[in-house]
Design an enzyme around this catalytic site. Structure first.
Site, mmCIF file in Angstrom:
data_model
loop_
_atom_site.group_PDB
_atom_site.id
_atom_site.type_symbol
_atom_site.label_atom_id
_atom_site.label_comp_id
_atom_site.label_asym_id
_atom_site.label_seq_id
_atom_site.Cartn_x
_atom_site.Cartn_y
_atom_site.Cartn_z
ATOM 1 N N TYR A 126 -7.370 -8.422 11.772
ATOM 2 C CA TYR A 126 -6.047 -8.157 12.353
ATOM 3 C C TYR A 126 -5.968 -8.714 13.774
ATOM 4 O O TYR A 126 -6.948 -8.688 14.509
ATOM 5 C CB TYR A 126 -5.783 -6.649 12.394
ATOM 6 C CG TYR A 126 -5.437 -6.082 11.031
ATOM 7 C CD1 TYR A 126 -4.156 -6.212 10.517
ATOM 8 C CD2 TYR A 126 -6.397 -5.437 10.254
ATOM 9 C CE1 TYR A 126 -3.827 -5.710 9.262
ATOM 10 C CE2 TYR A 126 -6.075 -4.933 8.993
ATOM 11 C CZ TYR A 126 -4.785 -5.075 8.509
ATOM 12 O OH TYR A 126 -4.461 -4.589 7.270
ATOM 13 N N ASN A 183 -12.546 -0.782 -0.830
ATOM 14 C CA ASN A 183 -11.857 -1.435 0.286
ATOM 15 C C ASN A 183 -12.467 -0.948 1.594
ATOM 16 O O ASN A 183 -12.745 0.246 1.748
ATOM 17 C CB ASN A 183 -10.367 -1.047 0.267
ATOM 18 C CG ASN A 183 -9.661 -1.404 1.568
ATOM 19 O OD1 ASN A 183 -9.377 -2.560 1.835
ATOM 20 N ND2 ASN A 183 -9.387 -0.392 2.405
ATOM 21 N N GLU A 184 -12.689 -1.866 2.511
ATOM 22 C CA GLU A 184 -13.251 -1.501 3.823
ATOM 23 C C GLU A 184 -14.334 -0.433 3.656
ATOM 24 O O GLU A 184 -14.266 0.646 4.260
ATOM 25 C CB GLU A 184 -12.158 -1.048 4.803
ATOM 26 C CG GLU A 184 -11.247 -2.188 5.200
ATOM 27 C CD GLU A 184 -10.399 -1.940 6.442
ATOM 28 O OE1 GLU A 184 -10.383 -0.814 6.962
ATOM 29 O OE2 GLU A 184 -9.753 -2.906 6.897
ATOM 30 N N GLU A 211 -6.625 -8.905 4.041
ATOM 31 C CA GLU A 211 -5.774 -8.218 5.022
ATOM 32 C C GLU A 211 -5.809 -9.030 6.305
ATOM 33 O O GLU A 211 -6.886 -9.237 6.867
ATOM 34 C CB GLU A 211 -6.254 -6.792 5.296
ATOM 35 C CG GLU A 211 -5.948 -5.846 4.154
ATOM 36 C CD GLU A 211 -6.298 -4.389 4.445
ATOM 37 O OE1 GLU A 211 -6.207 -3.961 5.615
ATOM 38 O OE2 GLU A 211 -6.671 -3.687 3.481
ATOM 39 N N GLN A 258 1.735 -6.044 5.986
ATOM 40 C CA GLN A 258 1.965 -5.812 4.587
ATOM 41 C C GLN A 258 3.357 -6.313 4.233
ATOM 42 O O GLN A 258 4.060 -6.790 5.105
ATOM 43 C CB GLN A 258 1.821 -4.329 4.278
ATOM 44 C CG GLN A 258 0.415 -3.784 4.621
ATOM 45 C CD GLN A 258 0.144 -2.392 4.058
ATOM 46 O OE1 GLN A 258 0.955 -1.785 3.378
ATOM 47 N NE2 GLN A 258 -1.036 -1.862 4.375
ATOM 48 N N GLU A 274 0.854 -1.192 0.000
ATOM 49 C CA GLU A 274 0.000 0.000 0.000
ATOM 50 C C GLU A 274 0.885 1.235 0.000
ATOM 51 O O GLU A 274 2.033 1.195 0.486
ATOM 52 C CB GLU A 274 -0.896 -0.018 1.252
ATOM 53 C CG GLU A 274 -1.795 1.204 1.352
ATOM 54 C CD GLU A 274 -2.894 1.094 2.410
ATOM 55 O OE1 GLU A 274 -2.815 0.190 3.272
ATOM 56 O OE2 GLU A 274 -3.829 1.924 2.369
HETATM 57 O O1 AHR Z 1 -3.205 -2.316 6.327
HETATM 58 C C1 AHR Z 1 -3.456 -1.058 6.867
HETATM 59 C C2 AHR Z 1 -4.901 -0.627 6.736
HETATM 60 O O2 AHR Z 1 -5.704 -1.486 7.467
HETATM 61 C C3 AHR Z 1 -5.496 -0.679 5.364
HETATM 62 O O3 AHR Z 1 -5.198 0.448 4.607
HETATM 63 C C4 AHR Z 1 -6.954 -0.750 5.643
HETATM 64 O O4 AHR Z 1 -7.673 -1.440 4.650
HETATM 65 C C5 AHR Z 1 -7.027 -1.439 6.988
HETATM 66 O O5 AHR Z 1 -7.809 -0.748 7.874
#
Ligand code: AHR
Length: 518
Positions: free
Chosen positions: A267, A196-197, A324, A373, A49
């Protein structure tokens, strides 16, 4: 040898005691007669990113840099990623994607737009890395490509024209522009996501609103026969299921609308608290275990979403991707909070191993996952400091699993997973996943989640035991720019007698072993 019963332990602090040290014995049976799904190589996808030093410095330094580079891509990182056999790269975001206007990043570099990266540190984005650079990088790696479209601040026309610019060979003004910018042949777009999101940084949408927009945009997203990407709808996060539910409900009546997958984010935060997530190094033992617990929650989230897809799509046409995932800690002290820079320790490698085991168990639907990432951001493979580079324990975890790329899943049965209880949650002491690789050999990946106690594991009907183990005495062992080889995998082998091998799986370790052609 003797066995113990699974321990019920009330808290992480106790779980770290030597209650099971050297006492456990687990037998693992690999069922070679019942092969499962192919473990798509894209389970090992990577995310790049426009965020912090993830692309600028981490990957792209420009042709004039003193850092050795190939066409502007730093060579040390490029070569390390080639060794990793990265199958897929996702770009340009993340949150950045919904503010990215592709025209800013094409044409002569010194004429490109200067914009502000409002999501990540408010820094100037000079757009030196754009569409052509992304595809050149993917081609240098030999990786498939995943482009994330801008739904949040773009328009259907902008998205349609970008796809046309990338994929078409027709003699249009846009394609002529691409050729003028140095690329005659169309680029190969393997995957394309609409937003995205969208529940958050992508526009604070409800699932219903997003689903309507997805239907609208996807009606116009056309690419030539033979260069059609798979189209991905942005889904939910954590324990959410409503995005998958609404998307499938709304798209199902018109299957002619292409939705090849719904993608989800998850996450691992050691504390579960976004305000104080926990530190990447120097963390308490309790956070080792809470990190394992929170990592494994992803299995339940996958199962619930996959169950929804099963209802409407028993033929398994729609994938469930996790584009992600990974650890997210408080940023390292002294670094820009908007750059999401964190160290990467043995704990991260164990998290990677556990996630991979979960993804393998659901490989029929989970045909792609993307760790966040690739370089210098969150759970990174590689960290750089100007001209210096280190490989992280997560890099080694991914490297050890290369034989699992496009391998065939083989079910494993553990006589005892040595379950540890934490409140309502439990974690296995030993986790394992096996597959028959493209080279014909069967591989097993084993994780010992516990801070204390080697575990003796018996494998039956194997031909050989040769592989690698990643471990350390320190739970937060990591590589630094001054000491880049603090933690690396070591070779491991064990004797096989009458098809049986007993291996010792060290505390806090990840092993990947080649068991031969079974
Ligand atoms: O990976 C960092 C961020 O996490 C990304 O930009 C977003 O999609 C998520 O909230």
């Amino acid at each position: 040898m003797f066995k113990i019963k699974p321990l019920l332990i009330c808290c992480f602090a106790m779980a770290t005691t030597s209650a099971i040290a050297n006492a456990a014995d687990v037998e693992i049976d690999i069922n070679v007669e019942k092969p499962g799904a192919v473990l798509n190589k894209n389970i090992y996808g990577q995310f790049m990113e426009h965020l912090g030093r993830g692309i600028y410095e981490g990957i792209w330094v420009g042709e004039d840099s003193t850092i050795p580079n190939e066409n502007g891509f730093r060579l040390d990182v490029l070569n390390a990623l080639r060794d990793l056999e990265v199958p897929l790269v996702r770009w340009p975001g993340g949150c950045f994607a919904d503010e990215y206007h592709w025209r800013d990043g094409i044409g002569p570099r010194d004429e490109r737009a200067r914009t502000v990266n409002s999501n990540w540190g408010g820094v100037i984005e000079d757009n030196a890395f754009g569409t052509h650079e992304f595809f050149e990088f993917a081609e240098l790696l030999g990786a498939e490509t995943y482009v994330n479209g801008n739904l949040g601040t773009g328009s259907p026309r902008e998205m349609v024209e970008w796809l046309h610019y990338m994929t078409s060979d027709a003699d249009t003004t846009i394609v002529r522009e691409r050729k003028k910018n140095g690329r005659d042949e169309p680029f190969k777009v393997d995957y394309f996501a609409v937003g995205n999101e969208s529940w958050g940084c992508g526009g604070n949408m409800t699932p219903d609103y997003y689903a309507e927009l997805y239907k609208q945009y996807s009606a116009f997203l056309k690419a030539p026969e033979g260069n059609q990407p798979k189209f991905i709808a942005s889904g939910g996060t954590d324990d959410q299921t409503e995005w998958t539910q609404v998307l499938t409900d709304k798209i199902k009546p018109s299957w002619s609308l292409r939705m090849d997958a719904v993608t989800h984010h998850y996450y691992t935060l050691p504390t579960g608290d976004w305000e104080t997530k926990g530190s990447s190094t120097g963390f308490p033992e309790e956070q080792w275990y809470s990190t394992m617990v929170r990592t494994l929650k992803i299995e339940d989230y996958i199962e619930k979403n996959v169950a929804i897809l099963e209802e409407v799509d028993p033929e398994n046409k729609i994938g469930f991707y996790v584009d992600e995932w990974g650890t997210w800690y408080d940023v390292d002290k002294g670094t820009n909070p908007g750059f999401l820079y964190q160290q990467n320790t043995l704990r991260d490698a164990i998290v990677a191993g556990l996630n991979i085991h979960v993804f393998n168990r659901h490989a029929e639907r989970v045909q792609m996952t993307v760790i966040a990432q690739m370089v210098n951001v969150l759970q990174a493979m590689i960290l750089t400091d100007k001209e210096k580079m280190v490989l992280t324990p997560t890099y080694y975890a991914f490297k050890m699993h290369i034989p699992f790329q496009d391998a065939t899943y083989l079910p494993v049965e553990l006589s005892d997973s040595l379950i540890y209880q934490y409140g309502e949650d439990s974690i296995p002491g030993i986790s394992a996943s096996a597959a028959k690789a493209q080279d014909g050999n069967t591989y097993i990946s084993i994780v010992n989640t516990q801070l204390e106690g080697n575990v003796e594991v018996t494998l039956d009907q194997v031909k050989q035991v040769k592989g690698q183990v990643l471990t350390s005495d320190k739970m937060d062992e990591h590589n630094t720019f001054d000491a880049p080889n603090n933690i690396q995998p070591s070779d491991y082998s064990a004797k096989v007698k009458n098809g049986k091998a007993v291996i010792s799986v060290p505390a806090k370790s990840l092993m990947v072993l080649n068991l031969g052609k079974l």
